[in-house]
Structures are given as structure tokens and as C-alpha cells.
Design a protein around this motif. Structure first.
Motif, mmCIF file in Angstrom:
data_model
loop_
_atom_site.group_PDB
_atom_site.id
_atom_site.type_symbol
_atom_site.label_atom_id
_atom_site.label_comp_id
_atom_site.label_asym_id
_atom_site.label_seq_id
_atom_site.Cartn_x
_atom_site.Cartn_y
_atom_site.Cartn_z
ATOM 1 N N GLN A 560 0.811 -1.215 0.000
ATOM 2 C CA GLN A 560 0.000 0.000 0.000
ATOM 3 C C GLN A 560 0.844 1.264 0.000
ATOM 4 O O GLN A 560 1.847 1.369 0.694
ATOM 5 N N HIS A 561 0.405 2.220 -0.788
ATOM 6 C CA HIS A 561 1.031 3.530 -0.917
ATOM 7 C C HIS A 561 0.122 4.587 -0.304
ATOM 8 O O HIS A 561 -1.013 4.288 0.091
ATOM 9 N N ALA A 562 0.581 5.827 -0.269
ATOM 10 C CA ALA A 562 -0.256 6.947 0.164
ATOM 11 C C ALA A 562 -1.280 7.238 -0.919
ATOM 12 O O ALA A 562 -0.926 7.538 -2.059
ATOM 13 N N ALA A 563 -2.550 7.167 -0.554
ATOM 14 C CA ALA A 563 -3.621 7.287 -1.549
ATOM 15 C C ALA A 563 -4.428 8.560 -1.400
ATOM 16 O O ALA A 563 -5.542 8.648 -1.908
ATOM 17 N N ALA A 620 -3.527 -1.109 9.055
ATOM 18 C CA ALA A 620 -3.060 -1.869 7.900
ATOM 19 C C ALA A 620 -3.631 -3.279 7.905
ATOM 20 O O ALA A 620 -4.078 -3.785 6.868
ATOM 21 N N ALA A 621 -3.638 -3.918 9.076
ATOM 22 C CA ALA A 621 -4.157 -5.276 9.155
ATOM 23 C C ALA A 621 -5.643 -5.317 8.832
ATOM 24 O O ALA A 621 -6.129 -6.247 8.172
ATOM 25 N N ALA A 622 -6.382 -4.305 9.271
ATOM 26 C CA ALA A 622 -7.816 -4.265 8.987
ATOM 27 C C ALA A 622 -8.094 -4.154 7.495
ATOM 28 O O ALA A 622 -9.134 -4.619 7.007
ATOM 29 N N ILE A 625 -3.435 -5.191 4.458
ATOM 30 C CA ILE A 625 -2.163 -4.719 3.909
ATOM 31 C C ILE A 625 -1.010 -5.504 4.528
ATOM 32 O O ILE A 625 -0.940 -5.671 5.747
ATOM 33 N N GLY A 626 -0.090 -5.966 3.679
ATOM 34 C CA GLY A 626 1.061 -6.706 4.159
ATOM 35 C C GLY A 626 2.324 -5.881 4.253
ATOM 36 O O GLY A 626 3.225 -6.199 5.030
ATOM 37 N N ALA A 627 2.424 -4.825 3.435
ATOM 38 C CA ALA A 627 3.616 -3.970 3.451
ATOM 39 C C ALA A 627 3.218 -2.556 3.050
ATOM 40 O O ALA A 627 2.216 -2.349 2.341
ATOM 41 N N LEU A 659 8.254 -1.229 4.103
ATOM 42 C CA LEU A 659 8.278 -1.847 5.422
ATOM 43 C C LEU A 659 7.181 -2.899 5.531
ATOM 44 O O LEU A 659 6.035 -2.658 5.114
ATOM 45 N N SER A 660 7.527 -4.029 6.097
ATOM 46 C CA SER A 660 6.543 -5.070 6.360
ATOM 47 C C SER A 660 5.692 -4.664 7.554
ATOM 48 O O SER A 660 6.217 -4.178 8.570
ATOM 49 N N VAL A 661 4.391 -4.854 7.455
ATOM 50 C CA VAL A 661 3.496 -4.482 8.550
ATOM 51 C C VAL A 661 3.820 -5.277 9.808
ATOM 52 O O VAL A 661 3.804 -4.740 10.917
#
Length: 673
Positions: A560-563, A620-622, A625-627, A659-661
């Protein structure tokens, strides 16, 4: 390797792969069916017609095969069909090559390939990456191609992670995926798209060649003169350059994209590099109609073959562009009504049968399209086509009335030299002669149908793609009429009346201005483009980071990036991992607006605020997202105590970190924080 050189080599490789995967299979289909008089054509005309048949027929056949057996099976089937077409192609060319004509054709092909490359590649200076303005749409093309390569058909939604598949017209991207897969590491979604855009342009020439021959409007003109007139007119646009000058006077700014000042009627070169899938749908629609028109005229035998091939073309049109397909359906319905009124039941029956074949072949795609979209309101609404100079001067019923009154002026301004050419054609050619063949009558039927739809209906999904793309059908008719008007009675030299010459120059100016704006948008200072490629150094670093991730991280990992920006592009242009949410337009492929808004609210603060590592991990987990890929533009980057710097990175450069979550809250030495 320098990114510009990589892109150029990739586009060249993708274009060359189009020969065995598109051109030769189209040649084989023409040789096997004899459709459009293929076997009697000259070698050069056969190649143009082969490109038309490849673009107009293969998308639906390959999509069905990919859905049933996967991309490798479809690629092998195309290669086998291409081998079947190779022998007759070599036999036709043996001893019959006009070297001067071949050199001229290759020069034009090289010029066209250069134009495609100019419009679509990145310029890498070593310190920054300068992207063309076409990345606004290229992100969609590249990401959807990647989704098909990785997960097959129907494609997953590349803009929004969800269980449902993408609800979009994906047939064009099936061909892109075949080229991408066949090209290995040398071709990606962007360059595969560019290569297919090149072949779509060749197919357009094939359509115009067959359409003008079928109408009989230029049968007494020199073929060389007709080709010269076609090539002279193809680059021209409408009169949008006048709106650009008006806008410059009013705002003091140069808008890089002249089409943004009015509802689009895009010139052919721009359409081919921005939206070749809509052009391909136009080719497929006209191909199906042209086949049935020749059958109605009795110029071709084997009506069963004509019905089958026309049905395949109509099905391909549906999956290439639903908006163009709506115009084709309206035109076919009008034609069917006229045939019934004339009691031409055999011709009407062929048209109905072709429609049934198309419905059968397109049924899997159409059912998936409907099931995967979650629009809250209507997809199409009744509205008079907007007219740039009027917008802002009135509103409500008065604005609609003014739009209606000035609709002919609107279209004349948008079509430019082609509007004048159409008027000239109907002034010098009697209706009986213009409609002497069924293909000639279809020019009128299709033009009227598409202009009416474009004038009084609009799509409500993000943009008015219905109004912008359905008029491509009328653009073909207007171009054919203008070529015929110039070629009839011209003798050995092409002569343009003074008005047409002036409009042609203005059309060239519009096209050249638009292509210049593809690269010069950064220096225009226009606020609407300020977000685009604002930091070339970061975009270059992001391209390198995504390329690293594509070879070092699992393909199924959500990266995931800044959206939060108005639009985000790099994830789709260069990335190979899926994303949780692309940007504010993530509903493009059918996700509900409410779900997109909720996901943005959930993910956005990770990049726009300085949150604690636990909060970032929870958000991120919700979202699955993994990284996370973080850049120097994001808020946490500037805080030396943030999770960006206290966590062990999977990848790090001066401007980008991945970075890995699950590793968040650990510092680079491994100590928990």
C-alpha cells in the motif's frame, strides 16, 4: 538500465510480438474465411486487413480461451493460428513486393511507432523521472493488464482489494496480457499496451481501406490519391485550439490538454495513445456491420460465414468498450428497422442471427460485468451534451436549452475539417449515389445514431465516457465522407477548398498542441496538473522500489502507498503487487463509493499523520495490507522518531522505504520498541 531505454526497448519488443500474436492470426482468419474479399486483395491491403481482423475478432476468442484454459493456452492458440497464416502470407508476398511502396509503408510505421513511444514512455534523466500526461489513463491500462497476467479472467480489481472481480470491459487487456506474458522480463503492462496501440492504428487504416472500397464512393478515384487523402486527414483534430486561445485570454494559463475545455471528440492519434481500446471497439463494430452490408449487397458469398464472423466482431465490441457498443447496438437496431420496413427479411435475419451469436459469446463477460459493479445511481442519464463556452454562464433549464440550441455548433467545433468535409460530400454527392451500396447507407445510419446518443445521453460513472467515445463511430463516417469528397473528381492531384484547408491547419494545430502538452504540462503552471509528477526524483525512486518489490516480494502481498492525493499512478505503472485502495477514483472498476471512502479513511492517516506503530499496524491489518511503501512526501518520513525510522525496512533508498506491517515497531537492530 536507463528507464527511457528500457521503455523504448519494451515497446519495440511488444510491437514485434504483435506480429505472431495478432497480425498473422488475423491474416489466417482472413485467408480461411475470405471475409471482406481478403483473398483478392493486394499484399499490402491484406496486411492492413489482417490487422483489422486481429483487432476486431481475437479479443473475444482469446478472452474466452483465457477464462477456460489460461493465458498460456490462448497464447499458443494465437501462435498456432499465426503459423497457419504465415505460409499464405509468404506466398502472397513472393515476387509481388513493390519496394518503393514497402519502404514508404515501413517509414510510416516507424513514424507511428515513434509517436506512440513519445506519448507513453518515461524520460529518465538519471536524477528524475519525467512522466507523460498520459499516465492519467496509463495507470489503468497497465494495472488491469497486470491483473490479468497474474490472476486470469475475469480480472481482479487492481484499484481496490475486494472478493468480487473487476467490473470492466477487459477484452483489449486480454491481448495486452498475452503480449506481456510472451515478452517475459522485456515487456510489462505499459509497454504491452503501447505495442497494441500501435497495431490498433494499423487496424484503423485497414478499416478505412475496406470501408471506402465497400461503399463504392471512391471507386473512380486513384487508390494512391485516396491513400494520400486519408493520411492527410487522419492527424487532424477539431477546432479545440480556438477554445485554448479563449481560455488563455480568460485565465492567463495554457491548459495542456485542449480536450478538457469541452466534451471530447478526440482526434485519431490522441485516441490511439490514450484510449485504443475504444478505437478497437469502433473497429470491431464497423467490421461486423461492414461484413453484413457486403452480404446484403450480394458481393460476398457464404452468408453463414458472414453471420458467424460478424457475430464474433460484435461480441468483441461489447468487451472492448461498452460505450461504443451502445452506439453500435443503436445503429444496428435502426438498420434492422429499415430492413424490416423494406421487407428484406433475409438481410434482417442475418443481422438478428449475428446479434444472437454475439450475445452468446459475450454472455460470460456481460454477466460478470453486471455482477461486479456496485453503482448506487444510474450509470447513464439523460442530458444535453455540454458545450465548454457555455459552462458557467448559465445553469439549470436555461443552460440545457442553450446547449440544445447550440448543439450543431458544438459538433461543428469538435469535428472541424471533418464536419466541413461531410457537408461538402452531401453537397456534391446525391443521396442515391451515397446510398447506392448498403455500406454507404450504414455510414449515415451509424453517424446519426452515435451523434444522437452522444448529444443527449451521458454516463455518470466518474466521467462522460459514453458521450466521448460513442462519437468515434461517427468520426469514422465523417472521415470517410471527407476522403470521398476530396478524392471524387480530383484527377491526379489532391486539391483542398480554401475553407477545408484552413480547418485542416487548425486541426493540425490542435493535435500538435495536445501532443506538446503531453510533455510540457509541467511548465504550463496549470493548477489542475500540479499534482502530476510533482516530484520527479521521488517518482524515479518509486519506480526502482516497485521494480525491486516485483522480484523480491510475494506477488500476492498487498503493498500500500499513500492514496490521499487527487490521483496516484506509480503503483499501477510499475508495481506488481495488489493494493488495498488506489486513490479517490478507486471505484472505476466497480467498487462501491462508500467502500472506497471507508478504506481511504482507514488507510489515509497512516501516511498523512504521525501515528504510533500499533495504530498503523491495526489500520493496515484491517485493510489486509502486508507492506507499506513510504516516500519523502509522507508525514511520518519527516519525524525521526516515527515508525518509518524505528522499523526494519525491507527496502530502503534516500527517498523511499518499504516496510513489512508485521515488522513495525522493531528498530533496524531488531530491538522491540
Amino acid at each position: 538500465m536507463n528507464a527511457s531505454l528500457t521503455d523504448a526497448c519494451g515497446i519495440l519488443a511488444a510491437t514485434l510480438l504483435g506480429v505472431p500474436l495478432l497480425l498473422l492470426p488475423g491474416y489466417a482468419l482472413g485467408a480461411l474465411t475470405g471475409i471482406l474479399g481478403f483473398r483478392a486483395l493486394s499484399p499490402g491491403d491484406r496486411l492492413l486487413c489482417a490487422a483489422l481482423l486481429g483487432i476486431g475478432l481475437l479479443p473475444v476468442l482469446d478472452s474466452l480461451l483465457v477464462q477456460a484454459a489460461g493465458i498460456p493456452a490462448a497464447a499458443l492458440a494465437n501462435l498456432a493460428l499465426g503459423l497457419a497464416g504465415l505460409v499464405p502470407a509468404i506466398r502472397a508476398l513472393r515476387g509481388r513486393i513493390d519496394l518503393s511502396a514497402a519502404a514508404y509503408g515501413l517509414a510510416l510505421a516507424g513514424l507511428w511507432l515513434g509517436i506512440v513511444g513519445y506519448a507513453l514512455i518515461d524520460i529518465d534523466t538519471g536524477t528524475g523521472l519525467y512522466q507523460p500526461v498520459t499516465v492519467i489513463d496509463l495507470v489503468k491500462h497497465a494495472s488491469l493488464t497486470r491483473a490479468i497476467v497474474q490472476d486470469g479472467l475475469p480480472p481482479v480489481d487492481p484499484f481496490f482489494a475486494r472478493p468480487e472481480r473487476a467490473g470492466y470491459y477487459y477484452f483489449f487487456y486480454t491481448l495486452c496480457a498475452l503480449i506481456d506474458r510472451a515478452g517475459g522480463t522485456h515487456v510489462d503492462g505499459r509497454t504491452a499496451f503501447a505495442g497494441l496501440a500501435f497495431w490498433t492504428g494499423v487496424g484503423l487504416l485497414g478499416l478505412l481501406d475496406r470501408l471506402l472500397a465497400a461503399t463504392g464512393l471512391v471507386r473512380e478515384a486513384s487508390p494512391r490519391l485516396v491513400r494520400r487523402a486519408t493520411l492527410l486527414l487522419l492527424p487532424a483534430a477539431g477546432l479545440d485550439i480556438l477554445l485554448v486561445l479563449r481560455d488563455r485570454i480568460a485565465t492567463g494559463l495554457w491548459i495542456p490538454m485542449p480536450e478538457w475545455l469541452n466534451d471530447q471528440v478526440l482526434n485519431w492519434p490522441s485516441s490511439l495513445v490514450w484510449v485504443p481500446h475504444h478505437v478497437a471497439a469502433t473497429l470491431a463494430a464497423w467490421l461486423g456491420l461492414l461484413i453484413l452490408a457486403e452480404a446484403a449487397d450480394g458481393t460476398r458469398r457464404a452468408p453463414g460465414v458472414a453471420v458467424a464472423v460478424a457475430g464474433i466482431a460484435f461480441a468483441a465490441c461489447a468487451g472492448l468498450s461498452v460505450w461504443v457498443c451502445l452506439g453500435a447496438v443503436a445503429a444496428a437496431g435502426t438498420w434492422l428497422t429499415l430492413l424490416a420496413l423494406e421487407r428484406r427479411w433475409r438481410d434482417a435475419g442475418r443481422l438478428v442471427a449475428a446479434g444472437l451469436v454475439a450475445a452468446l459469446l459475450a454472455a460470460p463477460y456481460l454477466s460478470g460485468l453486471v455482477a461486479s459493479r456496485h453503482e448506487a445511481g444510474q450509470a447513464i442519464v439523460l442530458a444535453v451534451r455540454s458545450f465548454g463556452p457555455l459552462e458557467g454562464f448559465a445553469d439549470g433549464p436555461l443552460l440545457s436549452l442553450l446547449r440544445l440550441i447550440l448543439l450543431p455548433v458544438n459538433y461543428y467545433l469538435a469535428f472541424g475539417v471533418f464536419a466541413a468535409g461531410a457537408f461538402l460530400f452531401w453537397r456534391v454527392v446525391p443521396r442515391r449515389a451515397a446510398h447506392a451500396r448498403e455500406a454507404g447507407r450504414l455510414l449515415t445510419i451509424v453517424a446519426a445514431s452515435s451523434l444522437l446518443i452522444g448529444g443527449f445521453l451521458r454516463s455518470a460513472i466518474l466521467y462522460n465516457d459514453l458521450g466521448w467515445r460513442v462519437v468515434l463511430l461517427a468520426q469514422v463516417a465523417a472521415l470517410a465522407w471527407t476522403v470521398a469528397a476530396l478524392a471524387r473528381g480530383a484527377g491526379t492531384r489532391l486539391r483542398l477548398p480554401g475553407l477545408l484547408a484552413a480547418l485542416l491547419l487548425l486541426g493540425y494545430a490542435t493535435t500538435l498542441y495536445g501532443f506538446a502538452g503531453m510533455r510540457a504540462y509541467r511548465i504550463s503552471g496549470h493548477p489542475s496538473f500540479a499534482f502530476l509528477n510533482a516530484r520527479p526524483d521521488i517518482d524515479r525512486a518509486l519506480r526502482m522500489a516497485y521494480e525491486w518489490a516485483g522480484t523480491h516480494l510475494p506477488r500476492s502481498l498487498v503493498l500500500q502507498h499513500a492514496a490521499a492525493e487527487p490521483r496516484v499512478f506509480d503503483f499501477g505503472l510499475y508495481g506488481r503487487q495488489p493494493v488495498a485502495v488506489a486513490d479517490r477514483e478507486a471505484r472505476l472498476f466497480g467498487a462501491s463509493p462508500e467502500a472506497v471512502a471507508a478504506r481511504l479513511a482507514q488507510v489515509g492517516p497512516i501516511f498523512s499523520e504521525t501515528l504510533g506503530a500499533d495504530d498503523v499496524r491495526r489500520r493496515a491489518a484491517a485493510a489486509g495490507i502486508g507492506a507499506l511503501i513510504v516516500t519523502a512526501r509522507d508525514a511520518p518520513w519527516t519525524d525521526p522518531d516515527s515508525w518509518v525510522w524505528r522499523s526494519r525496512p525491507l527496502y530502503a533508498s534516500p527517498l523511499v522505504r518499504i516496510l513489512s506491517v508485521q515488522d513495525l515497531s522493531q528498530d533496524p537492530s531488531g530491538a522491540a520498541r
